[in-house]
Design an enzyme around this catalytic site. Sequence first.
Site, PDB file in Angstrom:
ATOM      1  N   LYS A  73      41.518  52.370  46.276  1.00 47.43           N
ATOM      2  CA  LYS A  73      42.149  51.795  45.079  1.00 47.43           C
ATOM      3  C   LYS A  73      42.817  52.904  44.278  1.00 47.43           C
ATOM      4  CE  LYS A  73      41.046  48.614  41.234  1.00 47.43           C
ATOM      5  NZ  LYS A  73      39.966  47.889  40.542  1.00 47.43           N
ATOM      6  N   SER A  97      36.146  42.946  39.380  1.00 47.11           N
ATOM      7  CA  SER A  97      37.342  43.402  40.084  1.00 47.11           C
ATOM      8  C   SER A  97      37.131  43.767  41.544  1.00 47.11           C
ATOM      9  CB  SER A  97      37.951  44.604  39.362  1.00 47.11           C
ATOM     10  OG  SER A  97      38.568  44.181  38.180  1.00 47.11           O
ATOM     11  N   SER A 116      40.925  43.009  39.557  1.00 44.53           N
ATOM     12  CA  SER A 116      42.055  43.909  39.664  1.00 44.53           C
ATOM     13  C   SER A 116      42.236  44.523  41.057  1.00 44.53           C
ATOM     14  CB  SER A 116      41.903  45.032  38.654  1.00 44.53           C
ATOM     15  OG  SER A 116      40.753  45.831  38.947  1.00 44.53           O
TER      16      SER A 116
END
Lengths: 103, 496, 500
Positions: free
Chosen positions: B79, B178, B154
């Site tokens: 990420k 997330s 997210s």
Amino acid sequence: MPSESGAISRDEVAHLARLARLAVTETELDTFAGQLDVILGSVARVGEVAAEDIPPTSHAVPLENVFRPDELRPGLSQEQALSGAPAAEEGRFRVPRILGEEA
Amino acid sequence: MSLTRLTAAELAEKIASREVSAVEAAQAHLDRIAEVDGEVHAFLHVGTEAALANAALVDEQVAAGTALGPLAGVPLALKDVFTTADMPTTCGSKILEGWRPPYDATVTARLRAAGITILGKTNMDEFAMGSSTEHSAYGPTHNPWDLSRIPGGSGGGSAAALAAFEAPLAIGTDTGGSIRQPAAVTGTVGVKPTYGGVSRYGLVACASSLDQGGPCARTVLDAALLHEVIAGHDPLDSTSIDRPVPSVVEAARIGAQGDLSGLRVGVVKELGGEGYQPGVRASFDAALQRLEKLGAEVVEVSCPHFEYAMAAYYLILPSEVSSNLARFDAMRYGLRVDEGASAEEVMAATREAGFGPEVKRRIILGTYALSSGYYDAYYGQAQKVRTLISRDFSAAFAKADVLVSPTAPTTAFPLGEKVDDPLAMYLNDLATIPTNLAGVAGMSVPSGLAEEDGLPVGLQIMAPALGEAVMYRVGAAFEASRTADEGALVAPEVAR
Amino acid sequence: MTAPALVDYADVVARYEPTLGLEVHVELSTNTKMFCGCATTFGAEPNTQVCPTCLGLPGSLPVVNRTAVESAIRIGLALNCSIAPWGRFARKNYFYPDMPKNFQTSQYDEPICVDGYMDVTLDDGEVVRVGIERAHMEEDTGKSLHVGGATGRIHGADYSLLDYNRAGVPLIEIVTRMIPGTGERAPEVARAYVTQLRDLIKSLGVSDVRMDQGSMRCDVNLSLSPAGSGVLGTRTETKNVNSLRSVERAVRYEMSRQAGVLDAGGEIVQETRHFEEQSGTTRAGRRKETSEDYRYFPEPDLVPIAPSESWVEELRGTLPEKPWERRARLQAEWGISDEELRDLVNAGAIDLISDTVAAGAPAGEARSWWVAYLAQQANARGVELAELPITPGQVARVIALVAAGDLNNKLARQVVDGVLAGEGEPDEVVESRGLTVVSDDGALIAAVDEALAAQPDVADKIRAGKVQAAGAIVGAVMKATRGQADAKRVRELIIERVGS
């Protein structure tokens, strides 16, 4: 233009944006004021909980006394430190003129 | 079988036995990314050279007989919220466009030390604020199950990369769901470890007291293998727990044998009520039956303050965000606009141009909640509610070894549906937020497809702080049983 | 708008009562910064003592320096404070380019040290008890260099250059309670407090407390109320007061200025003012458009500090004797007057003399060396006494050599010169420069006889009982032996030889 529910006004949003260093546009102010009003109306529910004698939690895991010995640790070179700088001069970060008083 | 369809455990074994080279494994995934990522848009940056270089090094070490970690040579999608010294780190924000950090996050460093091949950086909602990746400044990620739908957020990029077979492993961060919500809507596995279990050093903060990095994979065992690589004490993070990492790999292997007898599974009454899509509800009910079939005792527990979790979360999170994101001010790194004006004007103009609307909303909300006149009513009260939620968990864990709920209220919704309705977007995290507030562990495992839309549904399993082993055990047992009956969830082949 | 005239000081104190408050920032001399492992050395190349944490880079995190906490606790204990059994850091949020995170990690409502005091002794012996409200830990900011415009000042500059070497250096902020009732002695009390605080912290070895280098900085809060009214006036906070003398001047000036404003029927504005070293005046800072709201909240990236009682007691055990108590003891031990003591303190000689005595030298000799010959040398080099490249141990050795008769005073000074010149230990200088006293009587007798023969008239005078005339012969012998004779012995030999 105070909002209907009175939770947060457009002026207040403008003030908060200034505090947060956000040069928001007039259109954004309108949108944000409305949205924040709705959100605040929702989060204000925390006030319904009777929690007078409840201690607040600031940390999810109850740790205490985490220290580091006073020993040098390699850091960054000047070149690395300045590598992301929008502008640099004489080994320093170059920034636009500062209006405020030094704190 | 294509290398991209293998699990991380399988791939690692083939690399270690030299049946497959790490370079071949890396190349296969890089090819897959080239093939499908134009449509999926899981990646913000692909580090081809560095990935192949790492793979080549692993191959050399394998050939030389060097002892390597259990995931050496396995590709991974990171990420874009963890710093990487050899790749940009943008956090999905324009304000950090092109920024190359001069240092590696602890998680990044541990991945490298384990010989894992980092393929690139994955898309995310800007600074991890959102549930759909639509708040990424670089455009949304598309759900491989249906490209017109959101991949969750997210960490939608990491989850989509797994579902689209662009990587067998990924790293996410979970502030309010997330990792887990994207896992649920993409049919993958995602774990939010105990707060303090995985170092936050180099994880660009959203909300410091809630953020936690964690593993993402297509199977529970793969997640466990990755968990053990990244978890453990870090002296650079004051909130890192200095205790042994739970033996989650062993727990996952035991769980896969399918016996949960003697375990009590608690159904949180407050997370089982209304607001769930029928197919989600049905999948959850089926999951409970399956857990019982595996020998677990299913009990109902009550967590009365969970109904205030979202309100508390949307005060605490924006407050911390407003402070954490103050550093993005055009002085030392990142975007700078309006050169020539005063520093104050440049800061305000840069932050206005560099942040998206959701970030600005939350900064303003947090600035409000921390203001002296409102602190007690908002931030202070939210912190007290946080205490009550922790107490609810403690009481519930006294009655059950793990707690379960649906991970998300709906399956993947269409892109654009909620992007302009913040409150509707926030509701996605209803079931995942309480664990972040209390710092306990949670994971999402696929529980099947919703009948009405054929899209994946996730089962959330929650465990006490440092209770990851039992959580993995339950997850692995559930996964093994469900897969045996229904097969693994495989996204339809992405159009080419 | 022209400022109202200053009021004559005597007139101010006749009609107004000042209330004083002092906030002192002390930079700790730890090896590393408050929250990261970067060095804190003063004067390094810009941005070379930085890391992701003190540069506020995205993703970086703080970890508390244990030694800094210990220093804070020791300062608190030395100021008779209670040590908080539990406390958190807080974030003080405001934007400023010299602050990398745009928040300062500080302590807000949970300071580590609270409720202390220090008894401050004025020059005439009067003691004023100054209450300490709190002492807390925080981090320093970076330094800005303003380019363009006038003389590096912030106003009118074209742009600024930032160096973050100082960012994150540990600071202790020590805040007094309001000090009422000092009357005309307010400036003196302020100065005495800061002086005594500086000495105290120096004695703890936790900071250089160099006001000239900014490792100790003082803000002065002052308000006036009409005498006898009992009404507390509005206060101003004067920053940038960076020498002991300035502390006194700033208080005095603010008293005169505020009285002028009040006399003219004006109101004192609660504001931050800046002290101007050159003129000894204060000027108002730029007025902020909105009142600052720092939005403090507990720092989530740091965990609470909960000093155990045993840790605090262990640290209490490391506190040295208070500098003023030590001074009183040394004064008694050395048998010197108040005035002599003050001179020694001003010369920065107390520790040096005390250490020299500890190394075995008699107090009188030690004192004499440091305040006379060594003080001259320091003066000539333009350095502080303590900066001379000679240690108390070396001075004590020289004194011992003199006492043993191996050196006379003149030779001793040459040995000291050698040490100062970097020629090594006193014994090495004696050896290499060949500076031993001639103690061989045979050689001395020959020299004495020669000198007596050369000056028969002097020899006669001595023989006639004018012993003081021997000085001329002593001088001649010393010259002949190039100063290496023991003058006392020479004198004895002269008497002996004229008599024989």
